[in-house]
Design a protein around this motif. Structure first.
Motif, PDB file in Angstrom:
ATOM      1  N   HIS A  72     -56.382  14.094  18.294  1.00 18.81           N
ATOM      2  CA  HIS A  72     -56.800  13.877  16.406  1.00 18.81           C
ATOM      3  C   HIS A  72     -55.841  15.269  15.928  1.00 18.81           C
ATOM      4  O   HIS A  72     -55.714  16.808  17.086  1.00 18.81           O
ATOM      5  N   THR A  73     -55.225  15.125  14.758  1.00 21.48           N
ATOM      6  CA  THR A  73     -55.009  16.550  14.594  1.00 21.48           C
ATOM      7  C   THR A  73     -55.090  18.038  14.561  1.00 21.48           C
ATOM      8  O   THR A  73     -54.907  18.522  14.524  1.00 21.48           O
ATOM      9  N   GLN A  74     -56.891  17.617  14.115  1.00 21.54           N
ATOM     10  CA  GLN A  74     -57.355  18.860  13.973  1.00 21.54           C
ATOM     11  C   GLN A  74     -57.938  20.157  15.209  1.00 21.54           C
ATOM     12  O   GLN A  74     -57.611  20.432  14.981  1.00 21.54           O
ATOM     13  N   ALA A  75     -58.433  18.121  16.319  1.00 20.88           N
ATOM     14  CA  ALA A  75     -58.416  19.263  17.548  1.00 20.88           C
ATOM     15  C   ALA A  75     -56.875  19.816  17.970  1.00 20.88           C
ATOM     16  O   ALA A  75     -57.635  21.346  18.175  1.00 20.88           O
ATOM     17  N   GLN A  76     -55.937  19.298  17.493  1.00 18.87           N
ATOM     18  CA  GLN A  76     -54.418  19.811  18.305  1.00 18.87           C
ATOM     19  C   GLN A  76     -54.652  21.284  17.341  1.00 18.87           C
ATOM     20  O   GLN A  76     -54.633  22.300  17.575  1.00 18.87           O
ATOM     21  N   LEU A  77     -54.801  20.952  15.876  1.00 22.11           N
ATOM     22  CA  LEU A  77     -54.633  22.735  14.972  1.00 22.11           C
ATOM     23  C   LEU A  77     -55.406  23.610  15.935  1.00 22.11           C
ATOM     24  O   LEU A  77     -55.394  24.863  15.996  1.00 22.11           O
ATOM     25  N   ALA A  78     -56.929  23.159  16.160  1.00 21.25           N
ATOM     26  CA  ALA A  78     -58.058  23.924  16.589  1.00 21.25           C
ATOM     27  C   ALA A  78     -58.018  24.357  17.705  1.00 21.25           C
ATOM     28  O   ALA A  78     -57.923  25.340  17.996  1.00 21.25           O
ATOM     29  N   ARG A  79     -57.059  23.602  18.938  1.00 19.21           N
ATOM     30  CA  ARG A  79     -56.378  24.132  20.553  1.00 19.21           C
ATOM     31  C   ARG A  79     -55.428  25.050  20.063  1.00 19.21           C
ATOM     32  O   ARG A  79     -55.470  25.829  20.876  1.00 19.21           O
ATOM     33  N   HIS A  80     -54.582  24.798  18.717  1.00 23.36           N
ATOM     34  CA  HIS A  80     -52.925  26.326  19.163  1.00 23.36           C
ATOM     35  C   HIS A  80     -53.976  27.056  18.004  1.00 23.36           C
ATOM     36  O   HIS A  80     -54.026  27.929  18.592  1.00 23.36           O
ATOM     37  N   HIS A  81     -54.902  27.519  17.420  1.00 22.90           N
ATOM     38  CA  HIS A  81     -55.365  28.169  16.611  1.00 22.90           C
ATOM     39  C   HIS A  81     -56.390  29.096  17.769  1.00 22.90           C
ATOM     40  O   HIS A  81     -56.212  30.170  18.095  1.00 22.90           O
ATOM     41  N   THR A  95     -56.364  28.613  21.592  1.00 18.93           N
ATOM     42  CA  THR A  95     -55.041  29.863  22.194  1.00 18.93           C
ATOM     43  C   THR A  95     -54.233  30.742  21.495  1.00 18.93           C
ATOM     44  O   THR A  95     -54.040  32.183  22.252  1.00 18.93           O
ATOM     45  N   GLU A  96     -53.961  30.587  20.061  1.00 16.04           N
ATOM     46  CA  GLU A  96     -53.234  32.160  19.148  1.00 16.04           C
ATOM     47  C   GLU A  96     -54.070  33.616  19.299  1.00 16.04           C
ATOM     48  O   GLU A  96     -53.975  34.024  20.036  1.00 16.04           O
ATOM     49  N   LEU A  97     -55.441  32.791  18.768  1.00 16.68           N
ATOM     50  CA  LEU A  97     -56.246  34.524  18.887  1.00 16.68           C
ATOM     51  C   LEU A  97     -56.682  34.497  20.422  1.00 16.68           C
ATOM     52  O   LEU A  97     -56.690  35.964  20.420  1.00 16.68           O
ATOM     53  N   ARG A  98     -57.267  33.543  21.516  1.00 16.19           N
ATOM     54  CA  ARG A  98     -57.113  33.868  23.177  1.00 16.19           C
ATOM     55  C   ARG A  98     -55.843  35.303  22.840  1.00 16.19           C
ATOM     56  O   ARG A  98     -55.761  36.255  23.671  1.00 16.19           O
ATOM     57  N   ALA A  99     -54.605  34.667  22.975  1.00 14.13           N
ATOM     58  CA  ALA A  99     -53.827  35.913  22.939  1.00 14.13           C
ATOM     59  C   ALA A  99     -53.197  37.216  22.112  1.00 14.13           C
ATOM     60  O   ALA A  99     -53.062  38.189  22.995  1.00 14.13           O
ATOM     61  N   GLN A 100     -53.951  37.312  21.355  1.00 15.97           N
ATOM     62  CA  GLN A 100     -54.053  38.215  20.621  1.00 15.97           C
ATOM     63  C   GLN A 100     -55.400  38.866  20.995  1.00 15.97           C
ATOM     64  O   GLN A 100     -54.907  40.739  21.159  1.00 15.97           O
ATOM     65  N   ALA A 101     -56.065  38.968  21.323  1.00  7.44           N
ATOM     66  CA  ALA A 101     -57.287  39.119  21.953  1.00  7.44           C
ATOM     67  C   ALA A 101     -57.207  39.982  23.245  1.00  7.44           C
ATOM     68  O   ALA A 101     -56.789  41.003  23.477  1.00  7.44           O
ATOM     69  N   GLU A 102     -55.515  39.294  23.658  1.00 12.48           N
ATOM     70  CA  GLU A 102     -55.511  39.801  25.695  1.00 12.48           C
ATOM     71  C   GLU A 102     -54.242  40.803  25.041  1.00 12.48           C
ATOM     72  O   GLU A 102     -54.105  42.353  25.550  1.00 12.48           O
ATOM     73  N   SER A 103     -53.620  40.658  24.016  1.00 10.74           N
ATOM     74  CA  SER A 103     -52.353  42.175  23.729  1.00 10.74           C
ATOM     75  C   SER A 103     -52.509  43.210  23.500  1.00 10.74           C
ATOM     76  O   SER A 103     -52.849  43.618  23.591  1.00 10.74           O
ATOM     77  N   HIS A 104     -54.707  42.719  22.253  1.00  9.97           N
ATOM     78  CA  HIS A 104     -54.738  44.205  22.097  1.00  9.97           C
ATOM     79  C   HIS A 104     -55.951  44.553  23.197  1.00  9.97           C
ATOM     80  O   HIS A 104     -55.917  45.914  23.234  1.00  9.97           O
ATOM     81  N   ARG A 105     -56.220  43.633  24.345  1.00  9.46           N
ATOM     82  CA  ARG A 105     -56.456  45.231  24.920  1.00  9.46           C
ATOM     83  C   ARG A 105     -56.000  45.034  26.343  1.00  9.46           C
ATOM     84  O   ARG A 105     -56.276  46.601  26.584  1.00  9.46           O
ATOM     85  N   LEU A 106     -54.111  44.666  26.155  1.00  8.71           N
ATOM     86  CA  LEU A 106     -54.155  45.461  27.338  1.00  8.71           C
ATOM     87  C   LEU A 106     -53.084  46.382  26.470  1.00  8.71           C
ATOM     88  O   LEU A 106     -52.935  48.020  26.917  1.00  8.71           O
ATOM     89  N   ALA A 107     -52.904  46.497  24.478  1.00  8.72           N
ATOM     90  CA  ALA A 107     -52.389  47.588  24.176  1.00  8.72           C
ATOM     91  C   ALA A 107     -53.629  48.967  24.354  1.00  8.72           C
ATOM     92  O   ALA A 107     -53.900  50.014  23.896  1.00  8.72           O
TER      93      ALA A 107
END
Length: 58
Positions: free
Chosen positions: A2-11, A13-25
């Protein structure tokens, strides 16, 4: 998928990437508290050196 589930999954993933970059910084950046304490100590020493010596009572 479903489109909503796919958008939520991408969101998520993006939040995890931001959290990881913040942790590394945060890990590589020096502690701000230490820098601030050293800075204010240098200001205090500079003010003491710049002020005239106390007058000696005779």
């Amino acid at each position: 998928m479903h489109t909503q589930a796919q958008l939520a999954r991408h969101h998520m993933t993006e939040l995890r990437a931001q959290a990881e970059s913040h942790r590394l910084a945060k890990k590589t950046r020096p502690e701000r508290e230490l820098r601030e304490r050293i800075g204010w100590t240098l200001v205090e020493v500079g003010l003491r050196l710049a002020s005239p010596p106390p007058a000696v009572a005779s």
